[in-house]
Design an enzyme around this catalytic site. Sequence first.
Site, mmCIF file in Angstrom:
data_model
loop_
_atom_site.group_PDB
_atom_site.id
_atom_site.type_symbol
_atom_site.label_atom_id
_atom_site.label_comp_id
_atom_site.label_asym_id
_atom_site.label_seq_id
_atom_site.Cartn_x
_atom_site.Cartn_y
_atom_site.Cartn_z
ATOM 1 N N CYS A 214 0.862 -1.184 0.000
ATOM 2 C CA CYS A 214 0.000 0.000 0.000
ATOM 3 C C CYS A 214 0.898 1.234 0.000
ATOM 4 C CB CYS A 214 -0.895 0.000 1.236
ATOM 5 S SG CYS A 214 0.035 0.092 2.795
ATOM 6 N N HIS B 103 -0.127 -4.812 19.679
ATOM 7 C CA HIS B 103 0.308 -4.428 18.336
ATOM 8 C C HIS B 103 0.984 -3.061 18.418
ATOM 9 C CE1 HIS B 103 0.126 -3.185 14.114
ATOM 10 N NE2 HIS B 103 0.035 -4.470 13.830
ATOM 11 N N GLU C 170 1.059 -0.530 16.466
ATOM 12 C CA GLU C 170 0.201 0.607 16.120
ATOM 13 C C GLU C 170 -0.679 0.994 17.301
ATOM 14 O OE1 GLU C 170 -3.595 1.812 13.359
ATOM 15 O OE2 GLU C 170 -2.275 0.237 12.596
ATOM 16 N N THR D 103 -5.946 0.799 12.239
ATOM 17 C CA THR D 103 -6.209 0.930 10.798
ATOM 18 C C THR D 103 -6.254 -0.399 10.059
ATOM 19 O OG1 THR D 103 -3.848 1.181 10.280
ATOM 20 C CG2 THR D 103 -5.106 3.210 10.734
ATOM 21 N N CYS E 40 -8.053 1.730 7.080
ATOM 22 C CA CYS E 40 -7.518 2.444 5.919
ATOM 23 C C CYS E 40 -8.053 1.876 4.610
ATOM 24 C CB CYS E 40 -5.989 2.435 5.952
ATOM 25 S SG CYS E 40 -5.222 0.979 5.229
ATOM 26 N N SER F 275 1.985 -9.773 10.809
ATOM 27 C CA SER F 275 1.279 -8.735 10.051
ATOM 28 C C SER F 275 -0.211 -8.806 10.355
ATOM 29 C CB SER F 275 1.524 -8.921 8.553
ATOM 30 O OG SER F 275 0.610 -8.152 7.791
ATOM 31 N N SER F 276 -0.743 -7.770 10.987
ATOM 32 C CA SER F 276 -2.164 -7.747 11.349
ATOM 33 C C SER F 276 -3.052 -7.871 10.128
ATOM 34 C CB SER F 276 -2.484 -6.453 12.109
ATOM 35 O OG SER F 276 -3.869 -6.331 12.350
ATOM 36 N N ASN F 277 -2.798 -7.051 9.104
ATOM 37 C CA ASN F 277 -3.701 -7.056 7.945
ATOM 38 C C ASN F 277 -3.633 -8.379 7.187
ATOM 39 O OD1 ASN F 277 -2.174 -6.533 5.134
ATOM 40 N ND2 ASN F 277 -1.050 -5.476 6.751
#
Length: 315
Positions: A12, A124, A126, A168, A198, A226-228
């Site tokens: 991204c 996390h 973030e 996000t 996001c 990786s969260s996403n």
Amino acid sequence: MQIKLANPRGFCAGVDRAIEIVNRALEVFGPPIYVRHEVVHNKFVVEDLRNRGAIFVEELDQVPDDVIVIFSAHGVSQAVRQEAAGRGLKVFDATCPLVTKVHIEVAKYSRDGRECILIGHEGHPEVEGTMGQYDASNGGAIYLVEDEEDVANLQVRDPNHLAFVTQTTLSMDDTSRVIDALRARFPNIGGPRKDDICYATQNRQDAVKQLAGESDVVLVVGSPNSSNSNRLRELAERMGTPAYLIDGAEDMQRGWFDQTARIGITAGASAPEVLVRGVIEQLKAWGATGAEELDGREENITFSMPKELRVRSLI
């Protein structure tokens, strides 16, 4: 076996910018360049940057004086910023601008003395950075919730002076349910006009839903932290399609694809396309044919670089 590719997938704009900040700092100032936390959550990317002279640390007390430090895309707390400033460290901030947007929201609630609820995953980076934007000295407080049960058990001081923000990179579906629970329990709660998940997270989750519906098995290229990427795997599984999170082709097992006609591939926002290509080549070696790119949402968002790291035009 036929290969189907989710669209969009992979990098991204925030990840592109963060990696480019480290690359440009190495080019302009030379190694070593210190990076607080993995700049993005991808083993391949981190190892590549480490080989070029980046040194990854978890805390600033691991950083010597008079060096350059880069904050990761996940963002940092105000305490970390103050520590860096107090030591006079030269900092380049690779925090994703969409994470910074959430930081600004939290800081405003803090100044107003308004209690704030963050929807996110404990531990996390973030979440740690976002929680660290809140200064409770103005009389407010910040709380972390992950699911509806957390909302049911939450005790706030003033339900009429309350707002929420979100991490996000969450599952849109899960987050929607938590927001509904917050609004049901605290009817006067404020929040962003649109949740803070996001654009890239939304687009990749929409794409993996489409992919899972057209595949017998789904491969998500991304690192375990990786969260996403984890949310993409979970979404595919909820669609009833077996799904595997892999760092790259070396993690695949031939037996996953027995009696499989359609293999779907996507990639988390911090996974480079070269890893996807490696997966495709291995599948072709096992007998897969073609690689059909599914229709999807075009992404043309870019974020600007810090002024000192921008490439100067040649005259």
